[in-house]
Design a protein around this motif. Structure first.
Motif, PDB file in Angstrom:
ATOM      1  N   PHE A   9       4.203  -4.207  -6.961  1.00 47.79           N
ATOM      2  CA  PHE A   9       5.526  -3.901  -6.398  1.00 47.79           C
ATOM      3  C   PHE A   9       5.481  -3.868  -4.878  1.00 47.79           C
ATOM      4  CE2 PHE A   9       8.330  -0.742  -4.499  1.00 47.79           C
ATOM      5  CZ  PHE A   9       9.575  -1.160  -4.944  1.00 47.79           C
ATOM      6  N   THR A  10       6.503  -4.468  -4.241  1.00 51.48           N
ATOM      7  CA  THR A  10       6.726  -4.268  -2.812  1.00 51.48           C
ATOM      8  C   THR A  10       8.205  -4.012  -2.580  1.00 51.48           C
ATOM      9  OG1 THR A  10       6.583  -5.195  -0.578  1.00 51.48           O
ATOM     10  CG2 THR A  10       6.868  -6.775  -2.390  1.00 51.48           C
ATOM     11  N   GLY A  11       8.506  -2.973  -1.788  1.00 52.94           N
ATOM     12  CA  GLY A  11       9.891  -2.612  -1.529  1.00 52.94           C
ATOM     13  C   GLY A  11      10.249  -2.542  -0.065  1.00 52.94           C
ATOM     14  N   SER A  12       9.260  -2.793   0.830  1.00 53.57           N
ATOM     15  CA  SER A  12       9.551  -2.730   2.261  1.00 53.57           C
ATOM     16  C   SER A  12       8.491  -3.490   3.034  1.00 53.57           C
ATOM     17  CB  SER A  12       9.585  -1.274   2.740  1.00 53.57           C
ATOM     18  OG  SER A  12       8.270  -0.739   2.783  1.00 53.57           O
ATOM     19  N   ARG A  13       8.801  -3.766   4.305  1.00 53.68           N
ATOM     20  CA  ARG A  13       7.847  -4.452   5.180  1.00 53.68           C
ATOM     21  C   ARG A  13       6.590  -3.626   5.354  1.00 53.68           C
ATOM     22  NH1 ARG A  13      10.908  -3.144  10.960  1.00 53.68           N
ATOM     23  NH2 ARG A  13      10.189  -0.986  11.079  1.00 53.68           N
ATOM     24  N   ALA A  14       6.756  -2.276   5.276  1.00 56.06           N
ATOM     25  CA  ALA A  14       5.641  -1.369   5.552  1.00 56.06           C
ATOM     26  C   ALA A  14       4.484  -1.619   4.604  1.00 56.06           C
ATOM     27  CB  ALA A  14       6.113   0.079   5.462  1.00 56.06           C
ATOM     28  N   GLU A  15       4.760  -1.538   3.282  1.00 55.12           N
ATOM     29  CA  GLU A  15       3.627  -1.662   2.366  1.00 55.12           C
ATOM     30  C   GLU A  15       3.280  -3.117   2.069  1.00 55.12           C
ATOM     31  OE1 GLU A  15       6.133  -3.038  -0.289  1.00 55.12           O
ATOM     32  OE2 GLU A  15       6.529  -0.941   0.053  1.00 55.12           O
ATOM     33  N   TYR A  16       4.225  -4.061   2.280  1.00 52.41           N
ATOM     34  CA  TYR A  16       3.869  -5.466   2.045  1.00 52.41           C
ATOM     35  C   TYR A  16       2.792  -5.921   3.026  1.00 52.41           C
ATOM     36  CZ  TYR A  16       3.706 -10.474   1.862  1.00 52.41           C
ATOM     37  OH  TYR A  16       3.222 -11.766   1.774  1.00 52.41           O
ATOM     38  N   GLY A  17       2.952  -5.545   4.305  1.00 48.99           N
ATOM     39  CA  GLY A  17       1.959  -5.938   5.297  1.00 48.99           C
ATOM     40  C   GLY A  17       0.572  -5.414   4.955  1.00 48.99           C
ATOM     41  N   ILE A  18       0.536  -4.176   4.445  1.00 52.65           N
ATOM     42  CA  ILE A  18      -0.739  -3.575   4.069  1.00 52.65           C
ATOM     43  C   ILE A  18      -1.327  -4.234   2.826  1.00 52.65           C
ATOM     44  CG2 ILE A  18      -1.815  -1.423   3.259  1.00 52.65           C
ATOM     45  CD1 ILE A  18       0.274   0.084   4.940  1.00 52.65           C
ATOM     46  N   MET A  19      -0.443  -4.614   1.883  1.00 56.43           N
ATOM     47  CA  MET A  19      -0.892  -5.139   0.588  1.00 56.43           C
ATOM     48  C   MET A  19      -1.089  -6.649   0.558  1.00 56.43           C
ATOM     49  SD  MET A  19       1.465  -2.972  -2.062  1.00 56.43           S
ATOM     50  CE  MET A  19       0.563  -3.449  -3.526  1.00 56.43           C
ATOM     51  N   ARG A  20      -0.732  -7.307   1.630  1.00 59.30           N
ATOM     52  CA  ARG A  20      -0.730  -8.778   1.656  1.00 59.30           C
ATOM     53  C   ARG A  20      -2.041  -9.379   1.181  1.00 59.30           C
ATOM     54  NH1 ARG A  20      -1.908 -12.134   6.062  1.00 59.30           N
ATOM     55  NH2 ARG A  20      -0.917 -14.188   5.985  1.00 59.30           N
ATOM     56  N   GLU A  21      -3.159  -8.926   1.741  1.00 60.16           N
ATOM     57  CA  GLU A  21      -4.462  -9.464   1.340  1.00 60.16           C
ATOM     58  C   GLU A  21      -4.818  -9.064  -0.080  1.00 60.16           C
ATOM     59  OE1 GLU A  21      -6.361 -11.706   2.891  1.00 60.16           O
ATOM     60  OE2 GLU A  21      -4.658 -11.793   4.285  1.00 60.16           O
ATOM     61  N   LEU A  22      -4.449  -7.856  -0.464  1.00 61.61           N
ATOM     62  CA  LEU A  22      -4.716  -7.393  -1.822  1.00 61.61           C
ATOM     63  C   LEU A  22      -3.988  -8.268  -2.839  1.00 61.61           C
ATOM     64  CD1 LEU A  22      -5.911  -5.143  -3.705  1.00 61.61           C
ATOM     65  CD2 LEU A  22      -3.679  -4.015  -3.486  1.00 61.61           C
ATOM     66  N   ILE A  23      -2.726  -8.583  -2.557  1.00 59.24           N
ATOM     67  CA  ILE A  23      -1.941  -9.430  -3.459  1.00 59.24           C
ATOM     68  C   ILE A  23      -2.601 -10.791  -3.627  1.00 59.24           C
ATOM     69  CG2 ILE A  23       0.268 -10.619  -3.749  1.00 59.24           C
ATOM     70  CD1 ILE A  23       1.525  -8.210  -2.181  1.00 59.24           C
ATOM     71  N   LYS A  24      -2.995 -11.385  -2.505  1.00 61.49           N
ATOM     72  CA  LYS A  24      -3.619 -12.709  -2.563  1.00 61.49           C
ATOM     73  C   LYS A  24      -4.949 -12.672  -3.308  1.00 61.49           C
ATOM     74  CE  LYS A  24      -1.505 -14.681   1.586  1.00 61.49           C
ATOM     75  NZ  LYS A  24      -1.745 -15.299   2.913  1.00 61.49           N
ATOM     76  N   THR A  25      -5.694 -11.586  -3.121  1.00 63.51           N
ATOM     77  CA  THR A  25      -7.000 -11.471  -3.772  1.00 63.51           C
ATOM     78  C   THR A  25      -6.858 -11.277  -5.278  1.00 63.51           C
ATOM     79  OG1 THR A  25      -7.851 -10.437  -1.746  1.00 63.51           O
ATOM     80  CG2 THR A  25      -9.234 -10.295  -3.702  1.00 63.51           C
ATOM     81  N   THR A  26      -5.860 -10.496  -5.700  1.00 63.78           N
ATOM     82  CA  THR A  26      -5.703 -10.239  -7.138  1.00 63.78           C
ATOM     83  C   THR A  26      -5.346 -11.501  -7.910  1.00 63.78           C
ATOM     84  OG1 THR A  26      -3.376  -9.616  -6.826  1.00 63.78           O
ATOM     85  CG2 THR A  26      -4.996  -7.831  -6.857  1.00 63.78           C
ATOM     86  N   THR A  27      -4.667 -12.446  -7.260  1.00 67.29           N
ATOM     87  CA  THR A  27      -4.249 -13.664  -7.965  1.00 67.29           C
ATOM     88  C   THR A  27      -5.442 -14.498  -8.438  1.00 67.29           C
ATOM     89  OG1 THR A  27      -4.057 -14.879  -5.867  1.00 67.29           O
ATOM     90  CG2 THR A  27      -2.067 -13.809  -6.704  1.00 67.29           C
ATOM     91  N   LYS A  28      -6.601 -14.268  -7.840  1.00 71.11           N
ATOM     92  CA  LYS A  28      -7.799 -15.032  -8.222  1.00 71.11           C
ATOM     93  C   LYS A  28      -8.419 -14.511  -9.518  1.00 71.11           C
ATOM     94  CE  LYS A  28      -8.916 -15.791  -3.325  1.00 71.11           C
ATOM     95  NZ  LYS A  28      -9.900 -15.498  -2.240  1.00 71.11           N
ATOM     96  N   PHE A  29      -8.133 -13.257  -9.850  1.00 74.76           N
ATOM     97  CA  PHE A  29      -8.840 -12.627 -10.972  1.00 74.76           C
ATOM     98  C   PHE A  29      -7.916 -12.086 -12.066  1.00 74.76           C
ATOM     99  CE2 PHE A  29     -11.284 -12.089  -7.047  1.00 74.76           C
ATOM    100  CZ  PHE A  29     -12.475 -12.711  -7.400  1.00 74.76           C
ATOM    101  N   PHE A  30      -6.621 -11.982 -11.745  1.00 72.17           N
ATOM    102  CA  PHE A  30      -5.686 -11.416 -12.716  1.00 72.17           C
ATOM    103  C   PHE A  30      -4.459 -12.309 -12.848  1.00 72.17           C
ATOM    104  CE2 PHE A  30      -7.931  -7.835 -10.749  1.00 72.17           C
ATOM    105  CZ  PHE A  30      -8.441  -7.198 -11.878  1.00 72.17           C
ATOM    106  N   ASN A  31      -3.717 -12.100 -13.903  1.00 74.56           N
ATOM    107  CA  ASN A  31      -2.396 -12.698 -14.047  1.00 74.56           C
ATOM    108  C   ASN A  31      -1.447 -11.823 -13.227  1.00 74.56           C
ATOM    109  OD1 ASN A  31       0.104 -13.618 -14.795  1.00 74.56           O
ATOM    110  ND2 ASN A  31      -0.223 -13.451 -16.992  1.00 74.56           N
ATOM    111  N   THR A  32      -1.323 -12.148 -11.940  1.00 74.93           N
ATOM    112  CA  THR A  32      -0.614 -11.307 -10.991  1.00 74.93           C
ATOM    113  C   THR A  32       0.865 -11.666 -10.915  1.00 74.93           C
ATOM    114  OG1 THR A  32      -2.613 -11.063  -9.652  1.00 74.93           O
ATOM    115  CG2 THR A  32      -0.525 -10.530  -8.591  1.00 74.93           C
ATOM    116  N   ASN A  33       1.705 -10.641 -10.978  1.00 78.08           N
ATOM    117  CA  ASN A  33       3.150 -10.835 -10.922  1.00 78.08           C
ATOM    118  C   ASN A  33       3.743  -9.933  -9.844  1.00 78.08           C
ATOM    119  OD1 ASN A  33       3.746 -12.371 -13.747  1.00 78.08           O
ATOM    120  ND2 ASN A  33       2.102 -10.885 -13.996  1.00 78.08           N
ATOM    121  N   LEU A  34       4.266 -10.544  -8.794  1.00 76.44           N
ATOM    122  CA  LEU A  34       4.818  -9.781  -7.675  1.00 76.44           C
ATOM    123  C   LEU A  34       6.319  -9.587  -7.856  1.00 76.44           C
ATOM    124  CD1 LEU A  34       4.370  -8.503  -4.830  1.00 76.44           C
ATOM    125  CD2 LEU A  34       5.023 -10.729  -3.879  1.00 76.44           C
ATOM    126  N   VAL A  35       6.760  -8.338  -7.814  1.00 80.61           N
ATOM    127  CA  VAL A  35       8.192  -8.039  -7.857  1.00 80.61           C
ATOM    128  C   VAL A  35       8.622  -7.508  -6.499  1.00 80.61           C
ATOM    129  CG1 VAL A  35       7.801  -5.725  -8.811  1.00 80.61           C
ATOM    130  CG2 VAL A  35      10.031  -6.813  -9.076  1.00 80.61           C
TER     131      VAL A  35
END
Length: 379
Positions: A9-35
């Motif tokens: 989940f991302t709901g604001s610029r604040a946590e998206y910027g922090i999670m950006r690398e995490l989101i990209k990394t999870t896509t390599k190992f999980f069936n990742t779904n970003l809402v």
């Protein structure tokens, strides 16, 4: 082998910027779904959905329930969000939900996930910030979450104190920046060209968010503006506040100041790369943003933290706190910050490869065994 299906989940610029690398990394190992939800869709908060699109991150669902920043509007945002996320969890089977931080928007997916028995993975819990409603939200999410990734040992102990299983609390450091981040940002000339701004002899970045009391927030901001105005040969770069209670009131004050001072610039949202680039090239960060705590030490930038919004958090030695009781106090604290030896600034939240270390733990995790949760007493 079937990959675990993860909802992020991302709901604001604040946590998206922090999670950006995490989101990209999870896509390599999980069936990742970003809402994507919250203020990402709103022009008045920088239309930050475009930043996600620029990163070419695949979006699974868009849930646009943002209603505004008054008390009733925030409650509507949360309640409509619960309904929409409940529909999502009813339709799809997810092995886990990943959320980060402490903004009110994350309550919606977390509450819905709790009653659909989807385990929650929470990043950056255990922190304190007495001067904002985020403090309450953060601890609420901790009690709903089953797996915790924190940025400091002190925060690990606090999550444990909240009754969480120590085996499920992992101190990986702050997420959101890499070892070679200095090579990933814009140069000073690129900043000037892209933002159409000029640098002065001295340059301040002003990031000011609301506190829990509106009158106090406005008084603190007005004192801060009167304080910075006394500094000569200095340019001021303002960013917009997050979509918080009373944010619109502060925006009006900032824009009124900028109209009257031609050495000032206002940017609703810079995007993470540009924000970090500008941060690196200023002499001081001033305001009450958690950026002073997490991002400023990366680039060894001195900061003045004004008021109580971040009170309770671990501060590195780049921060000079000011209660904001007087204009003269803020001025003196800015002068003190400018004298800090930047070479001596240390980052207490830095650990190598936090995202990769989180993924290692997540890959070994049997999510089905995270629920039901138990309360773990300290004694």
């Amino acid at each position: 082998m079937k990959k675990n299906k993860i909802l992020i989940f991302t709901g604001s610029r604040a946590e998206y910027g922090i999670m950006r690398e995490l989101i990209k990394t999870t896509t390599k190992f999980f069936n990742t779904n970003l809402v994507v939800s919250g203020s990402h869709f709103k022009k008045e908060y920088g239309s930050t959905l475009n930043e996600i699109k620029k990163d070419k991150v695949k979006i699974f669902k868009k849930i646009n329930v943002f209603k505004g920043t008054s008390s009733i509007e925030i409650n509507k945002t949360i309640s409509y969000g619960i309904i929409e996320f409940s529909k999502l969890f009813r339709e799809y089977n997810f092995d886990a939900l990943i959320v980060c931080g402490d903004r009110y928007e994350i309550l919606s997916p977390c509450i819905a996930a709790t009653f659909y028995k989807v385990p929650i993975v929470h990043f950056h819990g255990g922190e304190l910030s007495f001067g904002s409603y985020d403090d309450t939200t953060r601890h609420m999410v901790t009690k709903m979450a089953s797996l915790h990734f924190v940025s400091h040992e002190k925060y690990k102990n606090r999550v444990h104190q909240l009754g969480e299983n120590m085996n499920n609390i992992h101190c990986i450091g702050a997420i959101g920046y890499s070892d070679n981040i200095n090579n990933e940002i814009y140069s000073k000339n690129e900043i000037k060209e892209k933002l159409r701004l000029k640098f002065n002899k001295f340059n301040f970045l002003i990031v000011f968010h609301p506190e829990t009391q509106n009158m106090r927030s406005k008084k603190l901001l007005n004192k801060t503006l009167k304080a910075i105005k006394t500094f000569k040969n200095t340019n001021f770069f303002f960013t917009g506040s997050g979509a918080d209670l009373y944010a619109e009131d502060l925006k009006k004050i900032k824009k009124n100041f900028i109209k009257k001072n031609n050495n000032s610039y206002y940017f609703e949202s810079l995007g993470r790369k540009m924000y970090l680039s500008l941060l690196k090239n200023v002499d001081c960060l001033i305001g009450n943003s958690s950026s002073a705590i997490y991002e400023a030490p990366i680039f060894k930038v001195p900061s003045v933290n004004i008021g109580t919004r971040q009170q309770g958090r671990v501060f590195s030695n780049n921060i000079i706190p000011s209660e904001g009781k007087s204009i003269s106090d803020i001025i003196s604290k800015i002068k003190m910050a400018r004298k800090i030896n930047r070479k001596n600034i240390k980052n207490p939240f830095f650990k190598k490869n936090p995202e990769k270390n989180a993924i290692k733990i997540l890959k070994k995790q049997n999510f089905s065994k995270l629920l039901p949760k138990k309360f773990f007493d300290l004694i």
